[in-house]
Design an enzyme around this catalytic site. Sequence first.
Site, PDB file in Angstrom:
ATOM      1  N   PHE A   1      40.315  20.240  34.473  1.00  0.00           N
ATOM      2  CA  PHE A   1      40.499  19.911  33.058  1.00  0.00           C
ATOM      3  C   PHE A   1      39.496  18.881  32.548  1.00  0.00           C
ATOM      4  CE2 PHE A   1      44.838  20.450  35.025  1.00  0.00           C
ATOM      5  CZ  PHE A   1      44.890  21.814  34.813  1.00  0.00           C
TER       6      PHE A   1
ATOM      7  N   GLY B   1      40.305  27.471  39.435  1.00  0.00           N
ATOM      8  CA  GLY B   1      41.557  28.207  39.258  1.00  0.00           C
ATOM      9  C   GLY B   1      41.460  29.160  38.090  1.00  0.00           C
TER      10      GLY B   1
ATOM     11  N   ILE C   1      35.115  40.329  27.098  1.00  0.00           N
ATOM     12  CA  ILE C   1      36.159  39.792  27.969  1.00  0.00           C
ATOM     13  C   ILE C   1      35.950  40.382  29.359  1.00  0.00           C
ATOM     14  CG2 ILE C   1      38.629  39.600  28.372  1.00  0.00           C
ATOM     15  CD1 ILE C   1      37.563  38.061  25.912  1.00  0.00           C
ATOM     16  N   LEU C   2      35.643  39.525  30.318  1.00  0.00           N
ATOM     17  CA  LEU C   2      35.303  39.991  31.660  1.00  0.00           C
ATOM     18  C   LEU C   2      36.510  40.516  32.426  1.00  0.00           C
ATOM     19  CD1 LEU C   2      32.821  37.159  32.678  1.00  0.00           C
ATOM     20  CD2 LEU C   2      32.258  39.464  31.902  1.00  0.00           C
TER      21      LEU C   2
ATOM     22  N   LYS D   1      43.169  39.986  32.385  1.00  0.00           N
ATOM     23  CA  LYS D   1      44.282  39.223  32.949  1.00  0.00           C
ATOM     24  C   LYS D   1      43.940  37.747  33.094  1.00  0.00           C
ATOM     25  CE  LYS D   1      46.745  41.179  36.111  1.00  0.00           C
ATOM     26  NZ  LYS D   1      47.226  41.756  37.412  1.00  0.00           N
ATOM     27  N   THR D   2      42.799  37.438  33.716  1.00  0.00           N
ATOM     28  CA  THR D   2      42.435  36.029  33.901  1.00  0.00           C
ATOM     29  C   THR D   2      42.103  35.371  32.566  1.00  0.00           C
ATOM     30  OG1 THR D   2      40.125  36.616  34.386  1.00  0.00           O
ATOM     31  CG2 THR D   2      41.618  36.372  36.254  1.00  0.00           C
TER      32      THR D   2
ATOM     33  N   GLU E   1      38.563  26.611  27.119  1.00  0.00           N
ATOM     34  CA  GLU E   1      39.032  25.453  26.356  1.00  0.00           C
ATOM     35  C   GLU E   1      39.505  25.773  24.945  1.00  0.00           C
ATOM     36  OE1 GLU E   1      36.470  21.737  27.640  1.00  0.00           O
ATOM     37  OE2 GLU E   1      35.297  23.560  27.930  1.00  0.00           O
TER      38      GLU E   1
END
Length: 732
Positions: free
Chosen positions: A235, A462, A621-622, A625-626, A697
């Site tokens: 973060f 993560g 968007i690669l 889900k992630t 972010e």
Amino acid sequence: MDKSVGKPLDRVDGRLKVTGGAKYAAEFPQEQLAHAVLVTSTIANGTITRMNTAAAEKAPGVLAVLSPEKPPKIGGDPSKKQSPVDRVVQLLQTKRVDYQHQPVAVVIADTLERATHAAALVKVQYKAGKTKANFKAEKTQAYKPTAILGKPPDHEQGKASDEKPEAEVDATYVTPYEHHNPMEPHATTAVWEGDRLTVYDATQGVFGTRARLAALLGIPLENVRVITKFVGGGFGGKGSVWSHTALAALAAKAVSRPVKLVLRRDQMFGPVGYRPETEQRVQLKARKDGKLLLIRHETTSSTSTFDEFAEPSSMQTRMLYASEQIITSHRLVRLTLGTPTFTRAPGESTGTFALESAMDELAYKLNLDPVELRLKNHADQDPESGHPWSSKSLKECYRVGAEKFGWAKRNPMPGSMKDGRTLIGWGMASATYPARQMKASAKATLLPDGTVQVVSGSQDLGTGTYTVMTQIAADALGLAPDKVRFDLGDTQMPETPVSGGSWTAASVGSAVKAVSLALRDKAIALAVGDTVSPLHGLDAKQVQVDGGALVAGGKRDSYAALLKRQKLPSLEAQASSGPGPDSGKYSMHSFGAQFAEVRVDPDLGEIRVSRWTGTFGGGTILNEKTARSQLMGGIIMGIGMALMEESVVDTRTGRFITHDLADYHVPVNPDVPDIDITFVPENDPYVNPIGVKGIGEIGITGAAAAIANAVYHATGKRIRALPLTLDKLLTA
């Protein structure tokens, strides 16, 4: 074969994580491992007059005690920085104390328990100076920093209008200190082999850590290796090198054994940064039709007495809306606290709370729908630079978000929507974050079995970096994802930037695509030049890749067969990627819209977020889900920012009195509703070679404002200071 980019592929590292096979910084086994524990200061300003370490040194299992009484030898100046993300660190070279919880000694023992016990035996006496920890009281001493993220701290664009405004907002918004609380605390394992140092560190930037340690320790860069295979949340707080990392290396040197140093949870509230307090004045003036005549955004935030960090809360105001005149500024207040640092969406998260709350206030004064007001002031080009957008789908984000949320059913009158006695409020806000790309490199190796290994010295916080890089490489090489192995987190790999600023996917992903295409082209060149290959003599441009083979006109030559015929143990390629020629021609940002529903108990003032819709334009968007996980995580942090997160300082002592997870509250499952995330399709041919915009972010931007605006809609009470706790609501 079908492309994998964009699909919701399960995390390739998922099995390692759920089975405990993923090793974090404190989990790499070492022979004769010793444990280090920090002793930290109990004053915020002053000098150590006496330190008694005798009892600690005699305690069972103790190997050494490092302290300013006999400063450990270093090779560099702790106040000299190697990069803009570096912080001034404290390495026991002086008896000066500048903040509470500053490291003043390190105890090393053969077990953690013995080191902890011995650390409690170290007795320190101080001559205390004046504590300056009251932000409001010290505001009169605010000063102008030299720069904000490389830009002037003050900026003015456009000209003042002679028109008399129909409506005006002039209000001050406050955000509190907040602390990073990742599941994995800061941790370092340091191992010396002669004059060479290997460090397993919980860091967002292995190469920055290597450079900083080499400078601080006075050893060649090539003598430092940093390894970070997994990070349990960062973060922003793990983007800089803090004192404990170098102290772990100094401790290992002192005892000639590997040393592990892990911060306790309460030590996360002192020597490793935090989000600073801000006070933001926002002034808006508008015509009757809602067109803005003036936006003024003035930010004052806190920093330490010995270093400088500025929360750039006014920066997004320079580009988010069109206005006749836009004026922004930043000022800093020096306090006897540790140095603040980057916290998820630094500036934009705190700044959008102020700006988007003020826009909501203006909408009510003009009797305009909050979405309509934003549409009327949509910036068709970047107001700050004058450049066109590389792509911008903000209007579509408003439309889709409002439709999915049911915004048209909103009764705009505060307090008008109820469920029994419970007050219902709907609020919205814009979201934005810059889309940046940094230079990064990667290496790819085709193996005899036709699989490919790709390496790049990045970090996975993560967020899913292992997975999306696998997808990018697989598509470029015509392979199934399970035929690609991507590895990262080691300074012996090709260099990459710190994982921050939402630029990892764009930067490392572009390098991974470049090296994968380079490897593909090498394989094609071998095949068309091979007299035995079915593709011999073809134009290389005719050859495609699919299913682990080179294909053209119905002919196939597998990677494995090609390497076997060429008698090659492997085929390698290396490549780099960085900002292209379009980076200076276009303004590049992600955009989104946040819609929140709250339920407020009219008697108790309890606020619950009960529904959420977020719509975002993030380029390609690669991994669906992630990506959704990242946006949900940002929104959840926004819920915490709005309703509960606050680090409270005892202004008499300069000590954060909320210093564990019992006192510092973060959202848990019952605090979070179902979150509906929609990606607005967006093709951006200019932003980078893979067309992606960072989304790590943007999810937190606008979130706190959407909740605050919903609370006003529910109650008619405008709370301008976060967090929105029940006491503020009941006394408003």
